[in-house]
Write an enzyme that holds these catalytic residues in place. Structure first.
Site, PDB file in Angstrom:
ATOM      1  N   HIS A   1      99.668  24.291 -21.934  1.00  0.00           N
ATOM      2  CA  HIS A   1      99.200  23.788 -23.225  1.00  0.00           C
ATOM      3  C   HIS A   1      97.684  23.639 -23.259  1.00  0.00           C
ATOM      4  O   HIS A   1      97.034  23.964 -24.256  1.00  0.00           O
ATOM      5  CB  HIS A   1      99.889  22.447 -23.516  1.00  0.00           C
ATOM      6  CG  HIS A   1      99.615  21.904 -24.868  1.00  0.00           C
ATOM      7  ND1 HIS A   1      98.824  20.799 -25.076  1.00  0.00           N
ATOM      8  CD2 HIS A   1     100.021  22.311 -26.089  1.00  0.00           C
ATOM      9  CE1 HIS A   1      98.756  20.554 -26.367  1.00  0.00           C
ATOM     10  NE2 HIS A   1      99.475  21.452 -27.003  1.00  0.00           N
TER      11      HIS A   1
ATOM     12  N   ARG B   1      82.212  11.640 -19.540  1.00  0.00           N
ATOM     13  CA  ARG B   1      81.449  12.453 -20.487  1.00  0.00           C
ATOM     14  C   ARG B   1      81.393  11.847 -21.882  1.00  0.00           C
ATOM     15  O   ARG B   1      80.782  12.412 -22.777  1.00  0.00           O
ATOM     16  CB  ARG B   1      82.050  13.859 -20.532  1.00  0.00           C
ATOM     17  CG  ARG B   1      81.744  14.626 -19.270  1.00  0.00           C
ATOM     18  CD  ARG B   1      82.713  15.771 -19.024  1.00  0.00           C
ATOM     19  NE  ARG B   1      82.355  16.513 -17.816  1.00  0.00           N
ATOM     20  CZ  ARG B   1      82.574  16.094 -16.573  1.00  0.00           C
ATOM     21  NH1 ARG B   1      83.156  14.925 -16.366  1.00  0.00           N
ATOM     22  NH2 ARG B   1      82.215  16.821 -15.533  1.00  0.00           N
TER      23      ARG B   1
END
EC number: 2.5.1.78
Length: 157
Positions: free
Chosen positions: A89, A128
């Protein structure tokens, strides 16, 4: 020699920020970083920033294209997070989001800044989104600002 280089300040720019709701606990930080950079660094007025929420990263390209088609925005910042799991996925969603956003940018003639995190794990995503590795939402917003100014310079050259 003539040098064209975008600046970060774009006080009159109209910017759309499109964010995926999936993984919102990460993406909310990306939005905060992007909006902060637009306002503080780019001097963009609050009323010139539009926030659009889509279900997931896969839906980003369509929403971004529709926004670009309105010709109401100088740039669009696309934000989301795709974290690798145990299935294929990840590759499909990350690849289609990246490819779709790139195609929109080339065809729409406005900057589409890519702020979609594609990480191996949640820790990398958190890093991040405003901790150890900076805020990729803020970085994407600054890319959008710089490209708005650079494209205006190219047009005027």
């Amino acid at each position: 020699m003539k040098i064209l280089e975008g600046k970060l300040a774009a006080p009159e720019a109209k910017i759309a920020v499109v964010v995926a709701r999936f993984n919102h606990f990460i993406n909310d930080s990306l939005v905060d970083g992007a909006v902060d950079a637009l306002k503080r660094v780019g001097e963009v007025k609050d009323e010139n920033i539009t926030l659009v929420k889509v279900p997931g990263a896969y839906e980003l390209p369509l929403a971004v294209r529709r926004l670009a088609d309105t010709q109401k925005f100088d740039a669009i910042v696309a934000l989301g997070t795709v974290i690798r799991g145990g299935t294929a996925h990840f590759e499909y969603v990350a690849g289609e989001a990246s490819s779709g956003l790139g195609n929109v940018s080339l065809n729409a003639d406005i900057p589409v800044a890519f702020g979609v995190l594609t990480t191996e794990n949640i820790e990398q995503a958190i890093e991040r989104a405003g901790t150890k590795a900076g805020n990729k939402g803020a970085e994407a917003a600054m890319v959008a600002l710089e490209m708005v100014n650079l494209l205006n310079q190219i047009k005027a050259a």
